[in-house]
Design an enzyme around this catalytic site. Structure first.
Site, PDB file in Angstrom:
ATOM      1  N   ASP A 157       0.880  -1.264   0.033  1.00 16.69           N
ATOM      2  CA  ASP A 157       0.047  -0.005  -0.045  1.00 16.69           C
ATOM      3  C   ASP A 157       0.863   1.305  -0.036  1.00 16.69           C
ATOM      4  OD1 ASP A 157      -2.047   1.724   0.110  1.00 16.69           O
ATOM      5  OD2 ASP A 157      -2.445   1.424   2.254  1.00 16.69           O
ATOM      6  N   ASP A 353      -1.818   5.829  -6.003  1.00 15.48           N
ATOM      7  CA  ASP A 353      -2.037   4.892  -4.985  1.00 15.48           C
ATOM      8  C   ASP A 353      -2.341   3.492  -5.391  1.00 15.48           C
ATOM      9  OD1 ASP A 353      -2.555   3.825  -2.573  1.00 15.48           O
ATOM     10  OD2 ASP A 353      -4.488   4.735  -2.372  1.00 15.48           O
TER      11      ASP A 353
END
Ligand SMILES: *[C@@H]1O[C@H](CO)[C@@H](O)[C@H](O)[C@H]1NC(C)=O
Ligand SMILES: *[C@@H]1O[C@H](CO)[C@@H](O)[C@H](O)[C@H]1NC(C)=O
Ligand SMILES: *[C@@H]1O[C@H](CO)[C@@H](O)[C@H](O)[C@H]1NC(C)=O
Length: 439
Positions: A157, A353
């Site tokens: 992440d 992201d």
């Protein structure tokens, strides 16, 4: 900046080489692009196969980890249920509400007292950053914690900083995970972190139990992890060992994490792996997300930038230090730039992201993209929308299909031509959807 307006991008089949202050990209997954600026694909290549295919090649040197889709054929986790797109998209919608809690310094005084546990009320002032981590489907890597190393499969992440795993004795609660839960007492290099260490005060949510540092992460759907802030050896590969890596040892974990044990935070803030390993890797990493769920990509740390890369400045927002911002300026469909005022993007800001799988666009940009895409796809029969997608086609009666190229223009004249799977989301051959959504 209207914080909830971010344009968020997620790219398949591209390698991103991230190194402050510049961001570099190059593409090597070339779909067939015709002279008419269309991707031409065989319909039978659209659905992921049951076998794990080859790993994408990396020309980038550095420590390399295999990156796979958590539910795909390359995943080390056994999934008994097949991907259910309706659920995935519903979950995606649900997960849009995740909030990163990096703004507020809140405190945790105990891992199990309801009263003092981090609560949503503590973070309601945080602007709802829509589309943060844990969108599904998601990508995972396997890394080792402790000595001897205990391998765990973790979410990868770039949109969060704190890494954490579930820990024995799961004093309050651990959700079921496939791999054995990490036991700190079995690791000779494990230690609790004291409240007085800088690493503890760098946490956005922290606390003390006697002198032991506590961490907490609360996500916007109320998933949370609370536990001891820990220090132990992290093994990325046989030759890449990071002693004294700080991470959360979760004793009270709740939420929708599925079978994945934990999370590896690669954001820009101090607790992230990238920041913690700066002396070793210089803050440099790259990743390539596989185009389909049945192939593997990679995550590399360190290494020198290959030649012939293109650069666009990596932007920062002082109030959101976790995120990698980029200067998106334009979108083109079939090489024609859409008439979108650049301020639509600059006012919103653009985040790249890895945890946000469906790219979100400000309404004006989405409408314009959808209109141009629909025009180019006019010869195909529309199919009903599904979940967050409102532009879908029934392609089941075709052998090959042509979809228009979609390119993103970034500051510095960098143009990224999206991979086929970066443009559409294939629910089934009779429901192939424009894979973007309106913010
Ligand atoms: C870490 O702290 C907890 C709580 O004080 C304690 O139960 C545990 O034994 C400690 N672990 C180590 C290795 O010191
Ligand atoms: C999270 O919990 C709070 C308080 O218990 C509740 O008001 C809120 O609706 C919950 N949010 C979600 C997404 O379930
Ligand atoms: C898709 O098109 C095929 C062939 O025209 C048709 O048989 C099928 O019913 C359609 N499926 C949906 C879901 O509309």
């Amino acid at each position: 900046m209207a914080s909830h307006q971010f344009t968020i991008f997620f790219f398949y089949g591209f390698a991103f080489f991230l190194a402050s202050p510049s961001f570099i990209h190059y593409s090597y997954v070339a779909g067939e692009i015709s002279g008419d600026f269309q991707h031409i694909v065989k319909l039978n290549s659209l659905l992921p196969g049951p076998m794990c295919l080859s790993t994408e090649d990396s020309k980038i040197p550095g420590t390399r980890l295999k990156l796979v889709h958590q539910q795909g054929a390359c995943s080390p986790l056994k999934h008994t249920k097949k991907l259910n797109h309706k659920q995935i998209l519903a979950q995606n919608q649900y997960h849009v509400n995740f909030i990163h809690n990096y703004h507020r310094r809140t405190s945790v005084t105990s891992i199990n007292s309801k009263k003092t546990q981090i609560s949503p009320a503590m973070v309601t002032k945080i602007p709802a950053y829509q589309g943060s981590s844990f969108s599904t489907p998601d990508y995972i890597v396997t890394i080792g914690f402790g000595t001897p190393k205990h391998d765990l499969t973790v979410f990868f992440d770039t949109g969060s900083d704190v890494s954490w795993i579930q820990c024995q004795p799961c004093a309050v609660y651990c959700y079921p995970q496939q791999e054995p839960v990490f036991d700190p007492t079995k690791s000779s290099t494990y230690s609790n972190v004291s409240c007085s260490t800088p690493a503890c005060s760098q946490l956005q949510v922290s606390g003390c139990s006697d002198t032991t540092c506590l961490y907490g992460v609360l996500y916007g759907d109320n998933s949370s992890t609370v536990g001891f802030y820990a220090k132990d050896t992290l093994t990325l590969s046989s030759s890449d060992i990071i002693p004294g890596f700080f991470f959360g040892c979760g004793e009270n974990n709740n939420g929708l994490f599925g079978k994945v044990a934990s999370l590896l935070g690669l954001g820009r803030g101090p607790p992230s792996l990238i920041s913690q390993s700066k002396t070793k890797y210089n803050g440099v990493f790259s990743y390539c997300l596989p185009s389909t769920t049945s192939s593997a990509g990679y995550l590399t740390l360190g290494g020198k930038a290959p030649v012939n890369l293109k650069y666009t400045p990596m932007l920062t927002d002082s109030s959101m230090t976790t995120f990698y911002f980029l200067g998106l300026q334009s979108i083109s469909v079939a090489r024609t730039k859409l008439a979108i005022s650049p301020t639509v993007f600059s006012n919103a800001g653009t985040i790249i992201d890895s945890g946000t799988v469906i790219s979100r666009l400000p309404p004006a940009a989405y409408s314009s993209l959808r209109q141009a895409f629909r025009q180019k796809m006019a010869k195909y029969p529309l199919a009903p929308g599904i979940g967050i997608f409102d532009t879908c086609y029934n392609l089941s009666s075709y052998e090959t299909v042509e979809i228009p190229t979609v390119a993103l223009g970034f500051a510095g004249g960098v143009v990224v031509d999206l991979d086929f799977f970066g443009i559409v989301y294939v629910v089934s051959l009779s429901q192939v959807c424009l894979g973007f959504r309106r913010k």
